[in-house]
Design a protein around this motif. Structure first.
Motif, PDB file in Angstrom:
ATOM      1  N   GLU B 114       0.828  -1.207   0.000  1.00 44.20           N
ATOM      2  CA  GLU B 114       0.000   0.000   0.000  1.00 44.20           C
ATOM      3  C   GLU B 114       0.867   1.263   0.000  1.00 44.20           C
ATOM      4  OE1 GLU B 114      -4.008   0.358   2.491  1.00 44.20           O
ATOM      5  OE2 GLU B 114      -2.242   0.993   3.617  1.00 44.20           O
ATOM      6  N   VAL B 115       1.858   1.301   0.902  1.00 44.07           N
ATOM      7  CA  VAL B 115       2.643   2.526   1.029  1.00 44.07           C
ATOM      8  C   VAL B 115       3.563   2.705  -0.173  1.00 44.07           C
ATOM      9  CG1 VAL B 115       4.684   1.720   2.284  1.00 44.07           C
ATOM     10  CG2 VAL B 115       3.765   3.966   2.774  1.00 44.07           C
ATOM     11  N   LEU B 116       4.026   1.584  -0.784  1.00 43.78           N
ATOM     12  CA  LEU B 116       4.839   1.701  -1.995  1.00 43.78           C
ATOM     13  C   LEU B 116       4.017   2.302  -3.126  1.00 43.78           C
ATOM     14  CD1 LEU B 116       7.065  -1.504  -2.085  1.00 43.78           C
ATOM     15  CD2 LEU B 116       7.824   0.857  -2.119  1.00 43.78           C
ATOM     16  N   ASN B 117       2.720   1.973  -3.161  1.00 48.13           N
ATOM     17  CA  ASN B 117       1.849   2.603  -4.147  1.00 48.13           C
ATOM     18  C   ASN B 117       1.684   4.084  -3.852  1.00 48.13           C
ATOM     19  OD1 ASN B 117       1.266   0.511  -5.935  1.00 48.13           O
ATOM     20  ND2 ASN B 117      -0.171  -0.391  -4.472  1.00 48.13           N
ATOM     21  N   ASP B 118       1.554   4.405  -2.562  1.00 46.71           N
ATOM     22  CA  ASP B 118       1.398   5.809  -2.159  1.00 46.71           C
ATOM     23  C   ASP B 118       2.563   6.662  -2.648  1.00 46.71           C
ATOM     24  OD1 ASP B 118      -0.983   5.393  -0.988  1.00 46.71           O
ATOM     25  OD2 ASP B 118      -0.247   5.367   1.081  1.00 46.71           O
ATOM     26  N   VAL B 119       3.785   6.123  -2.556  1.00 47.16           N
ATOM     27  CA  VAL B 119       4.940   6.909  -2.991  1.00 47.16           C
ATOM     28  C   VAL B 119       5.302   6.588  -4.445  1.00 47.16           C
ATOM     29  CG1 VAL B 119       5.882   7.225  -0.686  1.00 47.16           C
ATOM     30  CG2 VAL B 119       6.611   5.272  -2.039  1.00 47.16           C
ATOM     31  N   ASP B 123       7.257  -0.993  -8.034  1.00 47.38           N
ATOM     32  CA  ASP B 123       8.105  -2.041  -8.623  1.00 47.38           C
ATOM     33  C   ASP B 123       9.500  -2.072  -8.009  1.00 47.38           C
ATOM     34  OD1 ASP B 123       8.390   0.465  -9.663  1.00 47.38           O
ATOM     35  OD2 ASP B 123       9.186  -0.225 -11.578  1.00 47.38           O
ATOM     36  N   LYS B 124       9.741  -1.288  -6.949  1.00 43.34           N
ATOM     37  CA  LYS B 124      11.087  -1.241  -6.379  1.00 43.34           C
ATOM     38  C   LYS B 124      11.224  -2.102  -5.126  1.00 43.34           C
ATOM     39  CE  LYS B 124      12.850   1.822  -9.209  1.00 43.34           C
ATOM     40  NZ  LYS B 124      13.669   1.324 -10.303  1.00 43.34           N
ATOM     41  N   ALA B 125      10.195  -2.875  -4.778  1.00 40.21           N
ATOM     42  CA  ALA B 125      10.170  -3.588  -3.500  1.00 40.21           C
ATOM     43  C   ALA B 125      11.415  -4.448  -3.288  1.00 40.21           C
ATOM     44  CB  ALA B 125       8.914  -4.443  -3.411  1.00 40.21           C
ATOM     45  N   LYS B 126      11.892  -5.123  -4.348  1.00 38.49           N
ATOM     46  CA  LYS B 126      12.981  -6.084  -4.172  1.00 38.49           C
ATOM     47  C   LYS B 126      14.348  -5.460  -4.411  1.00 38.49           C
ATOM     48  CE  LYS B 126      10.804 -10.386  -4.175  1.00 38.49           C
ATOM     49  NZ  LYS B 126       9.391 -10.014  -4.315  1.00 38.49           N
ATOM     50  N   HIS B 127      14.407  -4.163  -4.709  1.00 35.83           N
ATOM     51  CA  HIS B 127      15.694  -3.510  -4.942  1.00 35.83           C
ATOM     52  C   HIS B 127      16.375  -3.194  -3.619  1.00 35.83           C
ATOM     53  CE1 HIS B 127      13.914  -3.090  -8.852  1.00 35.83           C
ATOM     54  NE2 HIS B 127      14.980  -2.484  -9.346  1.00 35.83           N
ATOM     55  N   ALA B 141      12.431   6.527   2.189  1.00 31.90           N
ATOM     56  CA  ALA B 141      12.649   6.928   3.578  1.00 31.90           C
ATOM     57  C   ALA B 141      11.353   7.479   4.172  1.00 31.90           C
ATOM     58  CB  ALA B 141      13.755   7.973   3.655  1.00 31.90           C
ATOM     59  N   ILE B 142      10.617   8.236   3.381  1.00 29.45           N
ATOM     60  CA  ILE B 142       9.345   8.792   3.861  1.00 29.45           C
ATOM     61  C   ILE B 142       8.320   7.663   4.041  1.00 29.45           C
ATOM     62  CG2 ILE B 142       7.421  10.288   3.241  1.00 29.45           C
ATOM     63  CD1 ILE B 142       9.503  12.120   1.866  1.00 29.45           C
ATOM     64  N   ALA B 143       8.310   6.741   3.076  1.00 31.29           N
ATOM     65  CA  ALA B 143       7.371   5.621   3.170  1.00 31.29           C
ATOM     66  C   ALA B 143       7.637   4.812   4.437  1.00 31.29           C
ATOM     67  CB  ALA B 143       7.508   4.726   1.940  1.00 31.29           C
ATOM     68  N   ARG B 144       8.931   4.570   4.727  1.00 28.51           N
ATOM     69  CA  ARG B 144       9.296   3.781   5.905  1.00 28.51           C
ATOM     70  C   ARG B 144       8.846   4.476   7.184  1.00 28.51           C
ATOM     71  NH1 ARG B 144      15.553   2.672   7.175  1.00 28.51           N
ATOM     72  NH2 ARG B 144      15.397   4.864   7.687  1.00 28.51           N
ATOM     73  N   ALA B 145       8.974   5.801   7.205  1.00 25.50           N
ATOM     74  CA  ALA B 145       8.616   6.530   8.415  1.00 25.50           C
ATOM     75  C   ALA B 145       7.104   6.652   8.572  1.00 25.50           C
ATOM     76  CB  ALA B 145       9.258   7.914   8.390  1.00 25.50           C
ATOM     77  N   LEU B 146       6.375   6.566   7.439  1.00 25.99           N
ATOM     78  CA  LEU B 146       4.925   6.764   7.499  1.00 25.99           C
ATOM     79  C   LEU B 146       4.148   5.469   7.680  1.00 25.99           C
ATOM     80  CD1 LEU B 146       4.054   9.382   4.743  1.00 25.99           C
ATOM     81  CD2 LEU B 146       3.660   9.573   7.193  1.00 25.99           C
ATOM     82  N   VAL B 147       4.761   4.334   7.312  1.00 28.72           N
ATOM     83  CA  VAL B 147       4.005   3.093   7.174  1.00 28.72           C
ATOM     84  C   VAL B 147       3.334   2.675   8.481  1.00 28.72           C
ATOM     85  CG1 VAL B 147       5.952   1.552   7.616  1.00 28.72           C
ATOM     86  CG2 VAL B 147       4.089   0.798   6.154  1.00 28.72           C
ATOM     87  N   ASN B 148       3.960   3.000   9.580  1.00 27.36           N
ATOM     88  CA  ASN B 148       3.410   2.609  10.884  1.00 27.36           C
ATOM     89  C   ASN B 148       2.443   3.650  11.426  1.00 27.36           C
ATOM     90  OD1 ASN B 148       3.217   0.723  12.837  1.00 27.36           O
ATOM     91  ND2 ASN B 148       4.965   1.453  14.030  1.00 27.36           N
ATOM     92  N   VAL B 181      -2.430  11.565   3.990  1.00 27.77           N
ATOM     93  CA  VAL B 181      -2.324  10.743   5.199  1.00 27.77           C
ATOM     94  C   VAL B 181      -2.808  11.480   6.428  1.00 27.77           C
ATOM     95  CG1 VAL B 181      -0.442   9.344   4.301  1.00 27.77           C
ATOM     96  CG2 VAL B 181       0.087  11.409   5.580  1.00 27.77           C
ATOM     97  N   GLY B 182      -2.833  12.806   6.390  1.00 22.68           N
ATOM     98  CA  GLY B 182      -3.365  13.584   7.506  1.00 22.68           C
ATOM     99  C   GLY B 182      -2.521  13.527   8.759  1.00 22.68           C
TER     100      GLY B 182
END
Lengths: 321, 360
Positions: B114-119, B123-127, B141-148, B181-182
């Motif tokens: 979901e968050v990979l789609n947001d950013v 297609d970069k998941a396995k890189h 980096a933003i996705a990682r900080a936002l995912v939780n 994301v609010g």
């Protein structure tokens, strides 16, 4: 890399193609020449001696040491004089293979203990204040300033039955009602000394690796919810694996082939494969069989190093390096 | 939602934060802006938990944060260096905070996708991070900080390593992402343009203190003091003395230029004899070879001292009769290759009396 030639921007200058081809060729030649010195070194000091050993392993021992001639002439008839005897002898009794496995065990145990001891120390040095780092590293390599044999003799004194360590320990065993123990001439003494001698070879590559770690990654991990243990186990440890593999090779190989330490501290129980090889060449004057044992040891070592290099490389690419 | 009450922090003799207080509303895009060494990063580290305040309190949703270690705070940080874990794939990096929160495997996989789609990097998941460009690393980096879904996202100069074009694009993405994301964003930067473009509100900091907290447009048009006027955008600051004044209008004297009128600052009552400064934005100044003064305008003659051609506009530095240098700006919107003035040309400038803003 392609060089930009003057006029290369104008389309298809007649001399462009042949000149570029020449440059490419020269470049390839230069790259190949660069590989020459290490190749030559390996050839002279590894491949050639190994081939000589291989040659020797199929010959008969000379009467007074050395090797018997590899051919003889009888009735003007030229004959080769090679044998498989030496190789078969390896499997005739379990002594030699058993000793080989025992030595592998010693070397593995030494590597393991060195890793366990070196890791916290290397981590502490890598994370200590820059001003003290050089001093701490100097302390790690300080033992190299005195002779290897002298340091082993020091351990003989420490382990000797009249030594304070043994006497002290036997006071404890006496109090507990156990039989007195002897530290000298035992596998314990051999492994202790192996660890002592090789510890810096584990600390230094491990330090070189840990020192490069980005401390901001630990901040990030903590920020994202990792506790101290998770920070170590998920961030520091996986990134330090190439350092461990490098250190393991540097510790494992020399401790597998060593003979001086078991000679002086091992007695009959602590003997290792290196002692037997030395024995073949010196006391038994059986160079062919000594060659066989050496080759087997070299073969096993090479296999293990290749394995470690492969592991290290995978860990290295995982690191993105 | 986040309350910072009278927080101070010193490092030896250096006072990084001096009695700082501010309140951040839920859902706000709040920026801490200031030159390097102003204390903005120290404040961020205090909120994240990497450092402890000497005195004062930080409350999140009314509960004090100080006792919690960083890993227990519902606050995540986007680091300037991105701090992506090099030995983990993009997906593993993003999954990291979820693993720490002991989420189920299925839930983790779902959220990461979901968050990979947001950013917009599905297609970069396995890189591995090394295979990504700067902008992509930033988004991960933003996705990682936002995912939780933290209560608060701290961003420490996240765009400073990107080139200008990419930075602008990321700014737009950040604004949209925050809207989507609010989550409350606290953004640290030294780039005033970035702060104006992104924020709902900005706290301008200087030497460990807060100079002004306001919306970008208020901050730009009505700076509270010379520092804010000077730090944000280009600004002419003319030292002056108050002669007389009422609630609407103040007469001031500028050395060498004489007496002019200016609109009063409703926040501050000036007494005659007070020192003050007139802050005047270059784009508020009219510039021509000769001008007719409107009734409520101040008009001066001068000559072009220097000029900076910037493409869309040209900045002229005009030397007035008393030697004061004033910056004015003209849009290069005339057809053809017009060149209005040259260095040394005599020009006239004028500004409306409500164009400037009086500060102490």
């Amino acid at each position: 890399m392609r060089y930009r030639l003057p006029g290369a921007s104008t389309p298809a200058t007649w001399f462009h193609k042949p000149v570029q081809t020449l440059i490419n060729r020269a470049e390839r030649l230069r790259n190949n020449l660069m590989a020459l010195p290490p190749g030559l070194y390996l050839l002279l000091f590894f491949a050639a001696p190994s081939l000589m050993m291989l040659f020797a392993s199929f010959r008969y021992p000379g009467e007074y040491g050395g090797l018997a001639p590899w051919y003889y002439v009888e009735d003007e008839q030229f004959s080769l004089d090679f044998t498989l005897e030496n190789w078969l002898r390896l499997f005739e009794s379990s002594i030699y293979l058993g000793l080989l496995f025992k030595s592998l065990g010693y070397a593995l145990l030494t590597t393991l203990i060195c890793t366990l001891m070196a890791y916290p120390l290397a981590l502490m040095i890598a994370r200590s204040n820059k001003r003290f780092r050089d001093l701490l590293l100097l302390l790690v390599i300080l033992p190299f300033w005195s002779n290897f044999l002298v340091r082993i003799y020091a351990w003989m004194i420490i382990f000797s039955p009249q030594g304070a360590l043994t006497i002290g320990l036997n006071h404890v065993t006496a109090a507990l009602g156990i039989e007195p123990i002897s530290l000298m001439f035992s596998s314990t003494a051999v492994i202790t000394c192996l660890v002592y001698v090789h510890l810096p070879f584990m600390i230094l590559p491990l330090y070189a690796n840990l020192e490069k770690h980005d401390s901001r990654l630990l901040d990030a991990a903590q920020d994202l919810g990792a506790n101290r243990f998770q920070c170590f186990w998920l961030i520091t440890w996986p990134q330090s694996l190439p350092g461990i593999y490098a250190g393991a090779i540097l510790v494992f190989i020399p401790s597998l082939g060593i003979f001086a330490i078991p000679d002086l501290l091992g007695g009959t129980n602590g003997i290792m494969i290196g002692n037997v090889i030395k024995q073949q060449f010196v006391e038994s004057r059986d160079w062919p069989f000594g060659s066989v044992l050496s080759l087997v040891l070299t073969g096993i070592t090479l296999l293990l190093v290749l394995l470690a290099a492969k592991l290290g490389r995978t860990a290295g690419t995982d690191n993105g390096k | 939602m986040l309350e910072i009450n009278a927080v101070s922090r010193s490092f030896g003799d250096f006072v990084a934060l001096n009695n700082v207080s501010l309140h951040i509303q839920a859902g706000e895009f709040f920026t801490l802006l200031g030159p390097s060494g102003c204390g903005k990063t120290t404040l961020l580290r205090l909120i994240a938990g990497f450092d402890q305040a000497d005195s004062g309190q930080i409350l999140l949703d009314g509960k004090p944060l100080c006792a919690l270690p960083p890993e227990k705070r519902p606050v995540h940080t986007v680091f300037q260096s991105y701090a992506l874990f090099p030995h983990m794939t993009v997906a593993e990096n993003i999954a990291f905070p979820l693993r720490m929160a002991k989420m189920s495997k299925a839930e983790i996989a779902h959220r990461v996708t979901e968050v990979l789609n947001d950013v917009r990097l599905p297609d970069k998941a396995k890189h591995y991070p090394d295979a990504l460009s700067g902008g992509q690393k930033q988004r991960i980096a933003i996705a990682r900080a936002l995912v939780n879904r933290p209560r608060l996202l701290l961003l420490d100069e996240p765009l400073s390593a990107l080139d200008a074009k990419l930075r602008e694009q990321m700014q737009i993405e950040l604004i949209n992402l925050q809207k989507e994301v609010g989550i409350t964003f606290v953004y640290v930067t030294h780039d005033q343009g970035e702060a104006l473009a992104l924020s709902h509100r900005i706290a301008v900091m200087n030497k460990g203190e807060i100079s002004q907290i306001d919306e970008p447009s208020v901050l730009y048009s009505y700076p509270d003091n010379r520092f804010v006027a000077d730090f944000i955008g280009q600004c002419n600051i003319l030292d002056a003395k108050v002669l007389s004044g009422n609630e609407q209008k103040v007469n001031i004297a500028i050395a060498g230029l004489g007496e002019i009128a200016a609109t009063a600052n409703p926040e501050i009552t000036f007494k005659s004899g007070d020192n003050c400064a007139l802050t005047l934005r270059p784009e508020k100044i009219r510039l021509a070879a000769s001008l007719e003064a409107e009734p409520d305008e101040a008009l001066f003659s001068g000559k072009v001292h220097d000029m900076l051609y910037l493409g869309d506009v040209t900045v002229y530095i005009i030397e007035l009769a008393n030697g004061v240098l004033i910056e004015a700006m003209l849009a290069n919107d005339a057809p053809g290759r017009t060149r209005l003035f040259d260095t040394g040309d005599a020009v006239q400038i004028a500004w409306r009396i409500d164009a400037g803003h009086l500060v102490p």
